[in-house]
Write a protein that holds these residues in place. Structure first.
Motif, PDB file in Angstrom:
ATOM      1  N   GLY A  68       0.807  -1.219   0.000  1.00 53.26           N
ATOM      2  CA  GLY A  68       0.000   0.000   0.000  1.00 53.26           C
ATOM      3  C   GLY A  68       0.834   1.260   0.000  1.00 53.26           C
ATOM      4  O   GLY A  68       0.482   2.253  -0.639  1.00 53.26           O
ATOM      5  N   ALA A  69       1.958   1.230   0.710  1.00 54.18           N
ATOM      6  CA  ALA A  69       2.821   2.409   0.758  1.00 54.18           C
ATOM      7  C   ALA A  69       3.377   2.734  -0.626  1.00 54.18           C
ATOM      8  O   ALA A  69       3.426   3.901  -1.031  1.00 54.18           O
ATOM      9  N   VAL A  70       3.791   1.712  -1.367  1.00 61.59           N
ATOM     10  CA  VAL A  70       4.335   1.942  -2.708  1.00 61.59           C
ATOM     11  C   VAL A  70       3.223   2.397  -3.654  1.00 61.59           C
ATOM     12  O   VAL A  70       3.442   3.285  -4.482  1.00 61.59           O
ATOM     13  N   LEU A  71       2.037   1.809  -3.514  1.00 67.12           N
ATOM     14  CA  LEU A  71       0.906   2.280  -4.329  1.00 67.12           C
ATOM     15  C   LEU A  71       0.652   3.768  -4.081  1.00 67.12           C
ATOM     16  O   LEU A  71       0.473   4.541  -5.023  1.00 67.12           O
ATOM     17  N   VAL A 122      -2.641  -4.682 -10.145  1.00 66.81           N
ATOM     18  CA  VAL A 122      -2.842  -6.081 -10.535  1.00 66.81           C
ATOM     19  C   VAL A 122      -1.952  -6.990  -9.698  1.00 66.81           C
ATOM     20  O   VAL A 122      -2.391  -8.046  -9.220  1.00 66.81           O
ATOM     21  N   ILE A 123      -0.702  -6.576  -9.509  1.00 67.55           N
ATOM     22  CA  ILE A 123       0.249  -7.395  -8.746  1.00 67.55           C
ATOM     23  C   ILE A 123      -0.210  -7.550  -7.301  1.00 67.55           C
ATOM     24  O   ILE A 123      -0.084  -8.623  -6.709  1.00 67.55           O
ATOM     25  N   ARG A 124      -0.746  -6.494  -6.718  1.00 66.91           N
ATOM     26  CA  ARG A 124      -1.148  -6.524  -5.307  1.00 66.91           C
ATOM     27  C   ARG A 124      -2.578  -6.035  -5.130  1.00 66.91           C
ATOM     28  O   ARG A 124      -2.863  -5.075  -4.424  1.00 66.91           O
ATOM     29  N   TRP A 125      -3.505  -6.724  -5.765  1.00 68.40           N
ATOM     30  CA  TRP A 125      -4.917  -6.357  -5.684  1.00 68.40           C
ATOM     31  C   TRP A 125      -5.403  -6.385  -4.236  1.00 68.40           C
ATOM     32  O   TRP A 125      -6.250  -5.588  -3.844  1.00 68.40           O
TER      33      TRP A 125
END
Length: 183
Positions: A68-71, A122-125
């Motif tokens: 979530g932090a990177v998103l 997509v990678i971390r839905w």
């Protein structure tokens, strides 16, 4: 290959190289329109800021777990890039022609960060859903558990240096020389 693996492969093999290429194409447009004689060093300073904003996003994607932090970081870099682009164009357009080809290059440079964000989603839905389900996303910045290959990272860094940083440095020198001649 999983959908997550395919998304990561697209990031590495298509999106990041396209963004690097778009940066080089943008520099070529600036060179062709001789910004050193029109908008000069102020526009060039905007370009350095835009490069840094994109660099933050690319470093996060390449080195950190897509949580979530990177998103949020990539989304914030995208927003910062958009605001900087808007301010830069407000400054530049009255001073020089921004031709259709350059406008198309800008379109790519603005769209590719959103593609990166979509592929990260997509990678971390599960992390995307965590923003909305009340559970809360993982907001810890952590190095990738499975790092990208060192040869890829070195190649990407070399490509950014050769095709983005050095051309931008050349642009800065052209602008500084032209300013010195005018003064």
């Amino acid at each position: 290959m999983s959908i997550e693996g395919a998304a990561e492969l697209l990031l590495m093999a298509a999106v990041i190289p396209l963004w690097i290429a778009a940066g080089l194409a943008d520099w070529w447009c600036h060179r062709r329109t001789a910004i050193e004689h029109t908008s000069g060093l102020p526009e060039n300073a905007f370009h350095w800021l835009l490069l840094a904003e994109g660099g933050v996003a690319l470093l996060a994607v390449a080195l950190l777990e897509p949580d979530g932090a990177v998103l949020l970081l990539v989304f914030a870099a995208f927003l910062a890039h958009e605001v900087t682009t808007f301010v830069e164009l407000r400054y530049t357009v009255p001073l020089r022609a921004v031709r259709p080809g350059e406008q198309m290059v800008h379109s790519f440079m603005e769209l590719l960060p959103l593609v990166i964000l979509a592929l990260l989603a997509v990678i971390r839905w599960d992390e995307v859903l965590a923003f909305f389900d009340g559970g809360g996303p993982d907001l810890s910045l952590q190095l990738k558990y499975t790092p990208w290959p060192a040869t890829y990272l070195a190649g990407a860094a070399l490509a950014v240096l050769l095709f983005n940083v050095l051309p931008m440095l050349e642009e800065s020198l052209r602008c500084a020389r032209a300013r010195a001649r005018r003064l």
